[in-house]
Motif scaffolding. Structure first.
Motif, PDB file in Angstrom:
ATOM      1  N   VAL A 288     -27.867 -20.398   0.046  1.00 21.83           N
ATOM      2  CA  VAL A 288     -26.829 -20.969   0.903  1.00 21.83           C
ATOM      3  C   VAL A 288     -25.777 -19.885   1.107  1.00 21.83           C
ATOM      4  O   VAL A 288     -25.229 -19.366   0.141  1.00 21.83           O
ATOM      5  N   VAL A 289     -25.551 -19.539   2.367  1.00 18.63           N
ATOM      6  CA  VAL A 289     -24.546 -18.520   2.677  1.00 18.63           C
ATOM      7  C   VAL A 289     -23.818 -18.998   3.924  1.00 18.63           C
ATOM      8  O   VAL A 289     -24.455 -19.448   4.879  1.00 18.63           O
ATOM      9  N   ASP A 290     -22.476 -18.932   3.931  1.00 12.40           N
ATOM     10  CA  ASP A 290     -21.795 -19.531   5.078  1.00 12.40           C
ATOM     11  C   ASP A 290     -21.352 -18.545   6.148  1.00 12.40           C
ATOM     12  O   ASP A 290     -20.930 -18.948   7.222  1.00 12.40           O
ATOM     13  N   ASN A 291     -21.439 -17.228   5.872  1.00 10.99           N
ATOM     14  CA  ASN A 291     -21.125 -16.282   6.948  1.00 10.99           C
ATOM     15  C   ASN A 291     -21.985 -15.034   6.781  1.00 10.99           C
ATOM     16  O   ASN A 291     -22.449 -14.735   5.678  1.00 10.99           O
ATOM     17  N   PRO A 292     -22.186 -14.275   7.895  1.00 10.81           N
ATOM     18  CA  PRO A 292     -23.142 -13.154   7.858  1.00 10.81           C
ATOM     19  C   PRO A 292     -22.822 -12.086   6.823  1.00 10.81           C
ATOM     20  O   PRO A 292     -23.692 -11.324   6.424  1.00 10.81           O
ATOM     21  N   GLU A 293     -21.554 -12.026   6.378  1.00 12.86           N
ATOM     22  CA  GLU A 293     -21.215 -11.017   5.368  1.00 12.86           C
ATOM     23  C   GLU A 293     -21.451 -11.541   3.957  1.00 12.86           C
ATOM     24  O   GLU A 293     -21.266 -10.818   2.975  1.00 12.86           O
ATOM     25  N   GLY A 294     -21.830 -12.803   3.854  1.00 13.56           N
ATOM     26  CA  GLY A 294     -21.897 -13.428   2.535  1.00 13.56           C
ATOM     27  C   GLY A 294     -23.173 -13.153   1.736  1.00 13.56           C
ATOM     28  O   GLY A 294     -23.265 -13.550   0.582  1.00 13.56           O
ATOM     29  N   PHE A 295     -24.161 -12.474   2.347  1.00 13.29           N
ATOM     30  CA  PHE A 295     -25.415 -12.257   1.617  1.00 13.29           C
ATOM     31  C   PHE A 295     -25.235 -11.204   0.530  1.00 13.29           C
ATOM     32  O   PHE A 295     -24.682 -10.128   0.771  1.00 13.29           O
ATOM     33  N   LYS A 296     -25.720 -11.521  -0.664  1.00 12.30           N
ATOM     34  CA  LYS A 296     -25.623 -10.575  -1.781  1.00 12.30           C
ATOM     35  C   LYS A 296     -26.376  -9.290  -1.436  1.00 12.30           C
ATOM     36  O   LYS A 296     -25.924  -8.190  -1.705  1.00 12.30           O
ATOM     37  N   ASP A 297     -27.544  -9.449  -0.824  1.00 12.30           N
ATOM     38  CA  ASP A 297     -28.331  -8.310  -0.341  1.00 12.30           C
ATOM     39  C   ASP A 297     -28.529  -8.568   1.146  1.00 12.30           C
ATOM     40  O   ASP A 297     -29.111  -9.577   1.532  1.00 12.30           O
ATOM     41  N   LYS A 298     -28.026  -7.660   1.991  1.00 14.18           N
ATOM     42  CA  LYS A 298     -28.082  -7.912   3.436  1.00 14.18           C
ATOM     43  C   LYS A 298     -29.475  -7.696   4.009  1.00 14.18           C
ATOM     44  O   LYS A 298     -29.759  -8.046   5.151  1.00 14.18           O
ATOM     45  N   GLY A 299     -30.356  -7.070   3.241  1.00 15.69           N
ATOM     46  CA  GLY A 299     -31.742  -6.915   3.683  1.00 15.69           C
ATOM     47  C   GLY A 299     -31.860  -6.117   4.963  1.00 15.69           C
ATOM     48  O   GLY A 299     -31.278  -5.041   5.091  1.00 15.69           O
ATOM     49  N   HIS A 300     -32.572  -6.668   5.952  1.00 17.88           N
ATOM     50  CA  HIS A 300     -32.832  -5.944   7.199  1.00 17.88           C
ATOM     51  C   HIS A 300     -31.529  -5.549   7.890  1.00 17.88           C
ATOM     52  O   HIS A 300     -31.439  -4.493   8.522  1.00 17.88           O
ATOM     53  N   GLY A 301     -30.484  -6.356   7.754  1.00 28.12           N
ATOM     54  CA  GLY A 301     -29.190  -6.051   8.363  1.00 28.12           C
ATOM     55  C   GLY A 301     -28.575  -4.770   7.810  1.00 28.12           C
ATOM     56  O   GLY A 301     -27.859  -4.052   8.505  1.00 28.12           O
TER      57      GLY A 301
END
Ligand code: HEC
Ligand code: HEC
Length: 362
Positions: free
Chosen positions: A243-256
């Motif tokens: 569960v992540v509420d904004n695009p900067e919230g991912f612990k690992d941004k992966g492909h981004g």
């Protein structure tokens, strides 16, 4: 000026002739196995597979001289007995430094495109340049790696046979490694044999196959190609792990992290489903230790985040509307059947192939 031109032409012709006379570079083409239920692999024309190149790549894949303190080879984190992945959640690099992602299985990558969980390498030749200087992996400068190999008479000869030169460079090391990785091929799982009409599947696996390939479990939308069980054209996806509420919230941004586009944050490479019995733990961060945990995750429905793959939302929403439950609503029997099908994608014959074992040390 005219004379100079003529001298150039003569010396050019002379050098061509000399090359022809001296040249002992005649590598033998190497053919991947012909597999009736696979498509033809589109190989990089700039790095044709040869017997000599593959043999060299095999040696280099198991070569600890490529790590700073001579303790690690590629095979230390891509263990043949673990489907060329690592049973540890995060692999240990030189000096015990932990990486941040789970090591990936290497089967059938000749049919793959874009490499690493985030897709930062566009082909295997490019990929093979990363692990040696990576400070969380082999932690050796390429300059030093080249020096070590150039100081070795056995490697000098192998490079000469494989590439026609004994001036060992990182590019040639990467080409040889990429050639070897492309020959890591697995195509004799019970499911392959069933598809080729060479064998049967258990009733449970057949029921699981149906769940997998219909909207009941809805796996086929992302895991359908015969070689890797991935999406035929979409390489990256967010299957809703967090569960992540904004695009900067991912612990690992992966492909981004690779594209710099926030819309790609939280997307990861859709991984192969081959040889899962050997490649636990699962997902980019190795969060699931068993296939039961993976199936429970999908059955419970995806977590919401901005880049969640619409394929996941559609299916889950459909069920949410129908019976007020989020997720797939599989029964215990369904889950066991799905697991039996996933297990039928594992091929134990690869474990006996000498090409996938450590060669004699040089
Ligand atoms: C210290 C552990 C470690 C070592 C040593 C290592 N790898 Fe990896 N490998 C990984 C991890 C972890 C990933 C995933 C990393 C990521 O996506 O950021 C990976 C990813 C890969 C991939 C991408 C697979 C795919 O499907 O996209 C290939 C290919 C690969 N490694 C080959 C190699 C080769 C060749 C070597 C030796 C030169 C090597 N690795 C050395 C841990 C390691
Ligand atoms: C929307 C696309 C999508 C769908 C549908 C989907 N997957 Fe996945 N699958 C992925 C992605 C993306 C990953 C990697 C996620 C990550 O690590 O961040 C993954 C990872 C996996 C893994 C882990 C493999 C490994 O080596 O780590 C398994 C097993 C798996 N999926 C099985 C299934 C099953 C079974 C279904 C159906 C119930 C399914 N998937 C449906 C996209 C999908």
């Amino acid at each position: 000026m005219r004379y100079l031109g003529i001298i150039f032409i003569i010396s050019f012709l002379f050098s061509c002739k000399k090359d022809k006379e001296d040249n002992s570079y005649h590598p033998t083409p190497y053919a991947l196995p012909q597999i009736s239920n696979f498509r033809i692999a589109e190989l990089n024309p700039d790095n044709p597979l040869t017997e000599e190149g593959v043999r060299l790549g095999h040696q280099l894949f198991f070569e600890k001289r490529l790590s700073k303190d001579f303790t690690l080879s590629c095979a230390s984190c891509h263990l043949p007995e673990n489907g060329f992945s690592d049973p540890k959640q995060f692999s240990e690099g030189v000096g015990g430094t932990l990486g941040r992602r789970q090591s990936m299985s290497l089967y059938n990558l000749a049919w793959g495109k874009q490499f690493f969980w985030d897709g930062r390498a566009k082909n295997l030749e490019e990929q093979a340049l990363f692990p040696v200087p990576d400070t969380t992996e082999m932690h050796l400068t390429w300059q030093e790696a080249e020096q070590r190999l150039n100081a070795h008479i056995g490697y000098k000869k192998m490079f000469k046979d494989a590439f026609g030169t004994d001036n060992i460079t990182k590019e040639l090391v990467a080409r040889a490694l990429a050639q070897y990785v492309k020959t890591i091929v697995s195509y004799n799982s019970p499911f392959d044999k069933y598809i080729r009409k060479e064998g049967n599947l258990s009733a449970a696996a057949l029921r699981g196959y149906k769940l997998f390939n219909t909207e009941a479990a809805d796996c086929f939308h992302c895991h359908s190609t015969p070689e890797l069980f991935i999406h035929p054209s979409q390489v990256f996806s967010n299957n809703g792990l967090d569960v992540v509420d904004n695009p900067e919230g991912f612990k690992d941004k992966g492909h981004g992290e690779h594209t710099g586009n926030p819309q790609n944050n939280g997307q990861f490479k859709i991984p192969s489903l081959r040889n899962l019995t050997m490649t636990a733990p699962y997902m980019h961060d190795g969060r699931f230790k068993t296939l039961d945990e993976v199936i429970d995750f999908y059955n419970n429905g995806p977590n919401l985040s901005p880049s969640l793959d619409p394929i996941m939302i559609t299916e889950a929403n459909r069920r949410l509307l129908q019976d007020g439950r989020w997720g797939l609503g599989l029964s215990e029997q369904d889950k066991a059947d799905l697991k039996a099908y996933l297990i039928s994608l594992s091929d134990s014959t690869v474990l006996k192939n000498p090409l996938y074992q450590a060669p004699k040390e040089m």
